[in-house]
Motif scaffolding. Sequence first.
Motif, PDB file in Angstrom:
ATOM      1  N   ALA A  88       2.966 -53.635 -49.195  1.00 13.72           N
ATOM      2  CA  ALA A  88       1.857 -53.869 -48.288  1.00 13.72           C
ATOM      3  C   ALA A  88       2.298 -54.757 -47.126  1.00 13.72           C
ATOM      4  O   ALA A  88       3.122 -55.661 -47.289  1.00 13.72           O
ATOM      5  N   ALA A  89       1.805 -54.456 -45.964  1.00 10.62           N
ATOM      6  CA  ALA A  89       2.155 -55.238 -44.781  1.00 10.62           C
ATOM      7  C   ALA A  89       1.594 -56.653 -44.907  1.00 10.62           C
ATOM      8  O   ALA A  89       0.468 -56.849 -45.367  1.00 10.62           O
ATOM      9  N   LYS A  90       2.398 -57.618 -44.534  1.00  6.55           N
ATOM     10  CA  LYS A  90       1.944 -58.999 -44.591  1.00  6.55           C
ATOM     11  C   LYS A  90       0.976 -59.277 -43.445  1.00  6.55           C
ATOM     12  O   LYS A  90       1.162 -58.824 -42.320  1.00  6.55           O
ATOM     13  N   VAL A  91      -0.074 -60.001 -43.762  1.00  2.89           N
ATOM     14  CA  VAL A  91      -1.025 -60.390 -42.738  1.00  2.89           C
ATOM     15  C   VAL A  91      -0.464 -61.610 -42.011  1.00  2.89           C
ATOM     16  O   VAL A  91      -0.103 -62.601 -42.632  1.00  2.89           O
ATOM     17  N   ALA A  92      -0.369 -61.507 -40.701  1.00  2.00           N
ATOM     18  CA  ALA A  92       0.188 -62.605 -39.918  1.00  2.00           C
ATOM     19  C   ALA A  92      -0.709 -63.830 -40.019  1.00  2.00           C
ATOM     20  O   ALA A  92      -1.939 -63.726 -39.998  1.00  2.00           O
ATOM     21  N   ALA A  93      -0.094 -64.999 -40.134  1.00  2.00           N
ATOM     22  CA  ALA A  93      -0.863 -66.235 -40.194  1.00  2.00           C
ATOM     23  C   ALA A  93      -1.509 -66.491 -38.833  1.00  2.00           C
ATOM     24  O   ALA A  93      -0.917 -66.182 -37.794  1.00  2.00           O
ATOM     25  N   PRO A  94      -2.715 -67.036 -38.805  1.00  2.00           N
ATOM     26  CA  PRO A  94      -3.354 -67.360 -37.526  1.00  2.00           C
ATOM     27  C   PRO A  94      -2.597 -68.485 -36.828  1.00  2.00           C
ATOM     28  O   PRO A  94      -1.887 -69.265 -37.466  1.00  2.00           O
ATOM     29  N   ARG A  95      -2.766 -68.576 -35.538  1.00  2.00           N
ATOM     30  CA  ARG A  95      -2.076 -69.625 -34.780  1.00  2.00           C
ATOM     31  C   ARG A  95      -2.635 -71.002 -35.131  1.00  2.00           C
ATOM     32  O   ARG A  95      -1.901 -71.996 -35.187  1.00  2.00           O
ATOM     33  N   VAL A  96      -3.938 -71.077 -35.377  1.00  2.00           N
ATOM     34  CA  VAL A  96      -4.568 -72.382 -35.629  1.00  2.00           C
ATOM     35  C   VAL A  96      -5.569 -72.263 -36.769  1.00  2.00           C
ATOM     36  O   VAL A  96      -6.279 -71.261 -36.882  1.00  2.00           O
ATOM     37  N   SER A  97      -5.580 -73.276 -37.616  1.00  2.00           N
ATOM     38  CA  SER A  97      -6.569 -73.375 -38.695  1.00  2.00           C
ATOM     39  C   SER A  97      -7.557 -74.478 -38.328  1.00  2.00           C
ATOM     40  O   SER A  97      -7.151 -75.602 -38.023  1.00  2.00           O
ATOM     41  N   VAL A  98      -8.840 -74.149 -38.343  1.00  2.00           N
ATOM     42  CA  VAL A  98      -9.889 -75.113 -38.032  1.00  2.00           C
ATOM     43  C   VAL A  98     -10.531 -75.576 -39.334  1.00  2.00           C
ATOM     44  O   VAL A  98     -10.960 -74.756 -40.149  1.00  2.00           O
ATOM     45  N   ILE A  99     -10.583 -76.881 -39.546  1.00  2.00           N
ATOM     46  CA  ILE A  99     -11.135 -77.454 -40.774  1.00  2.00           C
ATOM     47  C   ILE A  99     -12.486 -78.092 -40.462  1.00  2.00           C
ATOM     48  O   ILE A  99     -12.589 -78.935 -39.561  1.00  2.00           O
ATOM     49  N   VAL A 100     -13.522 -77.694 -41.214  1.00  2.00           N
ATOM     50  CA  VAL A 100     -14.865 -78.233 -41.015  1.00  2.00           C
ATOM     51  C   VAL A 100     -15.336 -78.867 -42.320  1.00  2.00           C
ATOM     52  O   VAL A 100     -15.652 -78.162 -43.283  1.00  2.00           O
ATOM     53  N   PRO A 101     -15.373 -80.204 -42.427  1.00  2.00           N
ATOM     54  CA  PRO A 101     -15.954 -80.833 -43.612  1.00  2.00           C
ATOM     55  C   PRO A 101     -17.478 -80.762 -43.519  1.00  2.00           C
ATOM     56  O   PRO A 101     -18.059 -81.086 -42.478  1.00  2.00           O
ATOM     57  N   LEU A 102     -18.111 -80.351 -44.604  1.00  2.00           N
ATOM     58  CA  LEU A 102     -19.561 -80.155 -44.582  1.00  2.00           C
ATOM     59  C   LEU A 102     -20.216 -80.940 -45.708  1.00  2.00           C
ATOM     60  O   LEU A 102     -19.907 -80.728 -46.882  1.00  2.00           O
ATOM     61  N   PHE A 103     -21.109 -81.848 -45.330  1.00  2.00           N
ATOM     62  CA  PHE A 103     -21.900 -82.558 -46.328  1.00  2.00           C
ATOM     63  C   PHE A 103     -23.304 -82.763 -45.795  1.00  2.00           C
ATOM     64  O   PHE A 103     -23.540 -83.581 -44.902  1.00  2.00           O
ATOM     65  N   ASN A 104     -24.244 -81.972 -46.314  1.00  2.00           N
ATOM     66  CA  ASN A 104     -25.661 -82.086 -45.973  1.00  2.00           C
ATOM     67  C   ASN A 104     -25.908 -82.108 -44.462  1.00  2.00           C
ATOM     68  O   ASN A 104     -26.569 -83.011 -43.936  1.00  2.00           O
ATOM     69  N   LYS A 105     -25.395 -81.103 -43.786  1.00  5.46           N
ATOM     70  CA  LYS A 105     -25.602 -80.955 -42.343  1.00  5.46           C
ATOM     71  C   LYS A 105     -26.219 -79.586 -42.031  1.00  5.46           C
ATOM     72  O   LYS A 105     -25.876 -78.958 -41.031  1.00  5.46           O
ATOM     73  N   ALA A 106     -27.130 -79.129 -42.882  1.00 10.85           N
ATOM     74  CA  ALA A 106     -27.754 -77.818 -42.670  1.00 10.85           C
ATOM     75  C   ALA A 106     -28.391 -77.671 -41.284  1.00 10.85           C
ATOM     76  O   ALA A 106     -28.285 -76.595 -40.678  1.00 10.85           O
ATOM     77  N   PRO A 107     -29.048 -78.689 -40.733  1.00  7.42           N
ATOM     78  CA  PRO A 107     -29.683 -78.505 -39.424  1.00  7.42           C
ATOM     79  C   PRO A 107     -28.707 -78.289 -38.269  1.00  7.42           C
ATOM     80  O   PRO A 107     -29.094 -77.760 -37.231  1.00  7.42           O
ATOM     81  N   SER A 108     -27.447 -78.701 -38.427  1.00  8.22           N
ATOM     82  CA  SER A 108     -26.519 -78.666 -37.286  1.00  8.22           C
ATOM     83  C   SER A 108     -25.285 -77.798 -37.489  1.00  8.22           C
ATOM     84  O   SER A 108     -24.600 -77.469 -36.513  1.00  8.22           O
ATOM     85  N   VAL A 109     -24.968 -77.413 -38.731  1.00  9.54           N
ATOM     86  CA  VAL A 109     -23.683 -76.769 -38.972  1.00  9.54           C
ATOM     87  C   VAL A 109     -23.578 -75.409 -38.286  1.00  9.54           C
ATOM     88  O   VAL A 109     -22.497 -75.027 -37.816  1.00  9.54           O
ATOM     89  N   ALA A 110     -24.677 -74.660 -38.172  1.00  8.48           N
ATOM     90  CA  ALA A 110     -24.614 -73.349 -37.514  1.00  8.48           C
ATOM     91  C   ALA A 110     -24.181 -73.492 -36.061  1.00  8.48           C
ATOM     92  O   ALA A 110     -23.401 -72.681 -35.545  1.00  8.48           O
ATOM     93  N   ARG A 111     -24.681 -74.536 -35.406  1.00  9.28           N
ATOM     94  CA  ARG A 111     -24.290 -74.801 -34.014  1.00  9.28           C
ATOM     95  C   ARG A 111     -22.793 -75.083 -33.912  1.00  9.28           C
ATOM     96  O   ARG A 111     -22.100 -74.582 -33.005  1.00  9.28           O
TER      97      ARG A 111
END
Length: 320
Positions: free
Chosen positions: A6-29
């Motif tokens: 199987a063809a290897k999936v190329a790694a993305p150039r950048v990984s974005v990390i989002v820590p989430l703790f009880n931010k339901a009102p704002s996380v979608a934004r």
Amino acid sequence: MSDEPAAKVAAPRVSVIVPLFNKAPSVARSLASIANQTHRDLEAIVVDDGSTDGGDAAVAALGDPRFRLIRQANAGPGAARNRGIAHASGEYVAFLDADDTWDPTYLERMIARLDAQPEAVAAVCSYRTERRSLLPRRLREGLRDGLARIVPETPAPFVVALVAFMDPCTIVVRRADVVRVGGFYERDRCVYGEDAFLAFKLVFSGAIQLVLADLATKYLECSALNVRRRARPLEPLFVGAAELRACAKPELRPLLDDALALRAGKAACVMTYWGRHREARSLVAGFTRRRDLLRGWVVLGRLCASPIGALAAAARQLKP
């Protein structure tokens, strides 16, 4: 069925990390600001740090295959970001809190700066709040656009200003370098100062590419920890000072001690305000020296930690 591997999936150039703790009102934004980046070659790892308000549903609602969710028991923002780093595959790692946003060209511009300066361990930009830009303040502190590299002769106040400039939502770092220095402070469910701990390690281990432009927005009223309204815990900078010194190049360790003395003086003032006189006295005794008395924050910190300072703080709290 084909016998070909199987063809290897190329790694993305950048990984974005989002820590989430009880931010339901704002996380979608926040997630939408990642999805709308002009730089499309990315993965986004949302680390749900034990949320109880259903904010994790925003990841599925986005319907973007570049986004994935990891869940863990509550361990604090540093631990959540470190968990994301462990799962990241990009050459670069970026961080965005679940109540902040990026301008659409943020990743494109930051990655271009790092590509142009292979010696830089990280690129950092300025940010605005809902009310104002912090860029004029940073310029007054001596920060300038371009490559910043500290040397033994660098003034300690410049180091403190540089570290203060490095908010997690405005940092893009080479994954190899953030792993090398050990990531964010995460012990004891730390919720304050874990980011400055990493910033100190990065500043004392390599050059930083400064982008003097507001490319992010921080919504301070959404913050889970408004430090102006409550007593601050002891910063990881002091608890983990030995780790900072281990990351610093030997010739830069005296400068690190000078920068920590400035931070200790300011922290002692805050501790005294909250009635933590003994902790303030211990802090200035451990991190400031006689030669630091030429520095304003150290003088104020020592004064606040003295019996006179403690009496003044007590009198202020008793005042109607």
